[in-house]
Design a protein around this motif. Structure first.
Motif, PDB file in Angstrom:
ATOM      1  N   VAL A   2       0.828  -1.203   0.000  1.00  0.00           N
ATOM      2  CA  VAL A   2       0.000   0.000   0.000  1.00  0.00           C
ATOM      3  C   VAL A   2       0.859   1.248   0.000  1.00  0.00           C
ATOM      4  O   VAL A   2       0.610   2.193  -0.743  1.00  0.00           O
ATOM      5  N   LEU A   6       1.080   4.259  -2.748  1.00  0.00           N
ATOM      6  CA  LEU A   6       0.828   5.650  -2.380  1.00  0.00           C
ATOM      7  C   LEU A   6       1.966   6.539  -2.857  1.00  0.00           C
ATOM      8  O   LEU A   6       1.748   7.642  -3.360  1.00  0.00           O
ATOM      9  N   THR A  13       2.633   9.253   3.361  1.00  0.00           N
ATOM     10  CA  THR A  13       2.082   8.871   4.647  1.00  0.00           C
ATOM     11  C   THR A  13       2.218  10.047   5.592  1.00  0.00           C
ATOM     12  O   THR A  13       3.156  10.818   5.518  1.00  0.00           O
ATOM     13  N   VAL A 103      -6.284   5.147   4.739  1.00  0.00           N
ATOM     14  CA  VAL A 103      -5.717   4.156   3.826  1.00  0.00           C
ATOM     15  C   VAL A 103      -6.143   2.747   4.228  1.00  0.00           C
ATOM     16  O   VAL A 103      -6.556   1.940   3.399  1.00  0.00           O
ATOM     17  N   THR A 152      -8.453  -2.465   3.555  1.00  0.00           N
ATOM     18  CA  THR A 152      -7.514  -1.636   2.803  1.00  0.00           C
ATOM     19  C   THR A 152      -8.238  -0.972   1.633  1.00  0.00           C
ATOM     20  O   THR A 152      -8.968  -1.633   0.896  1.00  0.00           O
ATOM     21  N   VAL A 155      -5.636   2.687  -3.835  1.00  0.00           N
ATOM     22  CA  VAL A 155      -5.206   4.067  -4.042  1.00  0.00           C
ATOM     23  C   VAL A 155      -6.222   4.850  -4.878  1.00  0.00           C
ATOM     24  O   VAL A 155      -6.560   5.998  -4.566  1.00  0.00           O
ATOM     25  N   LEU A 158      -9.268   6.063  -2.760  1.00  0.00           N
ATOM     26  CA  LEU A 158      -9.096   6.845  -1.539  1.00  0.00           C
ATOM     27  C   LEU A 158     -10.041   8.039  -1.525  1.00  0.00           C
ATOM     28  O   LEU A 158     -10.204   8.747  -2.522  1.00  0.00           O
ATOM     29  N   ALA A 206      -3.134   8.797   4.904  1.00  0.00           N
ATOM     30  CA  ALA A 206      -2.210   9.316   3.904  1.00  0.00           C
ATOM     31  C   ALA A 206      -2.490  10.798   3.693  1.00  0.00           C
ATOM     32  O   ALA A 206      -3.621  11.257   3.865  1.00  0.00           O
TER      33      ALA A 206
END
Length: 211
Positions: A2, A6, A13, A103, A152, A155, A158, A206
């Motif tokens: 992950v 990202l 992060t 995230v 999870t 991406v 998100l 994130a």
């Protein structure tokens, strides 16, 4: 995996800070950190004084610790005991020019489900200005032991908080136990709990620059 995705997408992060609300002088907000200014907990799974929020030392997550979060069915249990929930309202401060997204989430607990019974753990979060996101995990009977679930978010999926404004984060979790075909004399429970009375639910976040 992950975190690599990202980074490739230009998302970093986060760095966290913590500023608890209450009487007295306010704690200065670090300019480069997300700060959880205040937390309000409400629900049958987190009576007053039984839920606490902390920020990880590396700033990549915050955790919610519960000490009295248990859904149960069986002898001596009231109908309302079969379902427990906890809603957290977090006032989150984000550094200027940045926004944040959840995230992944990790939940831990302990369960004892008699054969024929079942348990369900649900979780949803809502960033002010966006639609809520939810996940459900089911547990079959005939199980006793620790459990862990991880949700999870890809991406591309998100959900970031709106840029240029303070945005509250609402987190709602739920535990439910169904006796099903288990023996009438059997007790079944599902809890965000452990032998020492605490367990942590961890939320990873994130950051990205606002456009």
């Amino acid at each position: 995996m992950v975190l690599r995705a990202l980074a490739a997408a230009g998302v970093a992060t986060s760095l966290f800070g913590w500023s608890a609300s209450g009487a007295g002088a306010a704690t200065p907000r670090p300019p480069d950190r997300i700060v959880v200014d205040s937390v309000a907990a409400n629900g049958t799974g987190c009576p007053q004084g039984t839920a606490a929020v902390a920020v990880s030392p590396d700033g990549s997550a915050f955790s919610v610790t519960y000490s009295n979060y248990l859904a149960q069915v069986g002898p001596g249990s009231a109908p309302a005991d079969s379902r427990k929930n906890c809603q957290l309202d977090l006032a989150v401060h984000v550094p200027g020019g940045l926004t944040y997204a959840i995230v992944s989430t990790q939940y831990n607990g302990f369960a004892s489900l008699a054969p024929g019974a079942s348990g369900t753990q649900r979780a949803s979060y809502h960033l002010q200005g966006n639609a809520a996101t939810s996940k459900t995990h089911n547990f079959a009977g005939g199980f006793t032991g620790d459990w862990q679930t991880t949700d999870t978010v890809p991406v591309a999926a998100l959900v970031f908080a709106p840029c240029g404004q303070e945005s509250n984060l609402d987190i709602n979790t739920e535990l439910q136990v169904d006796p099903g075909t288990s023996s009438p004399g059997a007790t079944s429970f599902l809890g965000m709990d452990s032998t020492n009375g605490t367990v942590k639910t961890v939320y990873h976040v994130a950051l990205k620059k606002c456009q």
